[in-house]
Design a protein around this motif. Structure first.
Motif, short mmCIF file in Angstrom:
data_model
loop_
_atom_site.label_atom_id
_atom_site.label_comp_id
_atom_site.label_asym_id
_atom_site.label_seq_id
_atom_site.Cartn_x
_atom_site.Cartn_y
_atom_site.Cartn_z
N TYR A 125 -19.48 17.63 6.43
CA TYR A 125 -18.62 16.84 6.76
C TYR A 125 -17.09 17.33 7.19
CZ TYR A 125 -14.66 13.15 6.84
OH TYR A 125 -13.74 12.68 7.10
N LEU A 126 -16.61 18.22 6.22
CA LEU A 126 -15.41 18.99 6.26
C LEU A 126 -15.68 19.87 7.56
CD1 LEU A 126 -14.64 19.53 2.69
CD2 LEU A 126 -13.57 17.79 4.29
N GLU A 127 -16.75 20.54 7.70
CA GLU A 127 -16.88 21.45 8.77
C GLU A 127 -17.01 20.57 9.97
OE1 GLU A 127 -20.12 23.98 8.36
OE2 GLU A 127 -19.34 25.01 6.27
N TYR A 128 -17.35 19.31 10.21
CA TYR A 128 -17.50 18.59 11.20
C TYR A 128 -16.22 18.07 11.60
CZ TYR A 128 -18.18 14.55 14.16
OH TYR A 128 -18.00 13.43 15.11
N ARG A 129 -15.30 17.81 10.96
CA ARG A 129 -13.92 17.40 10.77
C ARG A 129 -13.28 18.43 11.83
NH1 ARG A 129 -13.03 12.03 11.85
NH2 ARG A 129 -11.19 12.47 11.06
#
Length: 174
Positions: free
Chosen positions: A22-26
């Motif tokens: 999720y953090l990488e996607y954001r």
């Protein structure tokens, strides 16, 4: 963790969610591979949480669901608003898991507490109705028995009166 509610009730909140993808996607929101990886992570988390069978813990009196807490509110918002996450939400719902964030956790706990209180009140009213019906049926049964006894006594009294009249007439006529 276990949240203790009034009247010895409990809710389990599980917060073991993998947020790496999720953090990488954001950071790279145009990267669909990272988004799909996060969807897979969420699906796995829901499936894993469902397998824990928290509802089978006998010492706890819980509703029929578990709260899956995600500490990042934007992540929770994305899960509930992004169409690509609909299967994750449906899977969670089918496994009696509610995905909550920081903002919705307290509201959910209060709502559950109020619903539980309402259910307890409803159950108490149903018990009162059942006791009242049983009492009414018992009194009605006794009243019918008393009416039957009264009828028997009236017949006996009528029979006695008839015999007394016959005796009196014979005594006066003889």
């Amino acid at each position: 963790f276990v949240v203790n509610l009034p009247n010895d009730k409990n809710i389990i909140v599980d917060s073991k969610v993998i947020l790496k993808n999720y953090l990488e996607y954001r950071q790279n929101e145009d990267n669909e591979i990272l988004k799909k990886a996060f969807i897979t992570d969420m699906t796995n988390c829901v499936t894993s949480l469902a397998k824990k069978n928290y509802e089978e813990i006998e010492e706890l009196y819980q509703p029929g669901f578990i709260l899956m807490y995600i500490p990042v509110e934007t992540c929770v918002n994305m899960i509930y608003t992004d169409y690509d996450f609909r299967k994750v939400v449906e899977l969670a719902a089918s496994r009696n898991i509610i995905i909550v964030g920081t903002a919705s956790l307290l509201v959910t706990l209060r709502l559950v507490n109020q619903l539980w209180a309402s259910q307890t009140q409803y159950d108490n009213v149903q018990n009162i109705i059942t006791v009242g019906e049983n009492l009414y049926n018992n009194i009605a049964s006794h009243a019918q028995n008393l009416l039957n006894i009264q009828s028997i006594i009236d017949k006996a009294a009528s029979g006695i009166k008839t015999e007394v009249n016959r005796f009196t007439q014979r005594k006066n006529g003889s």
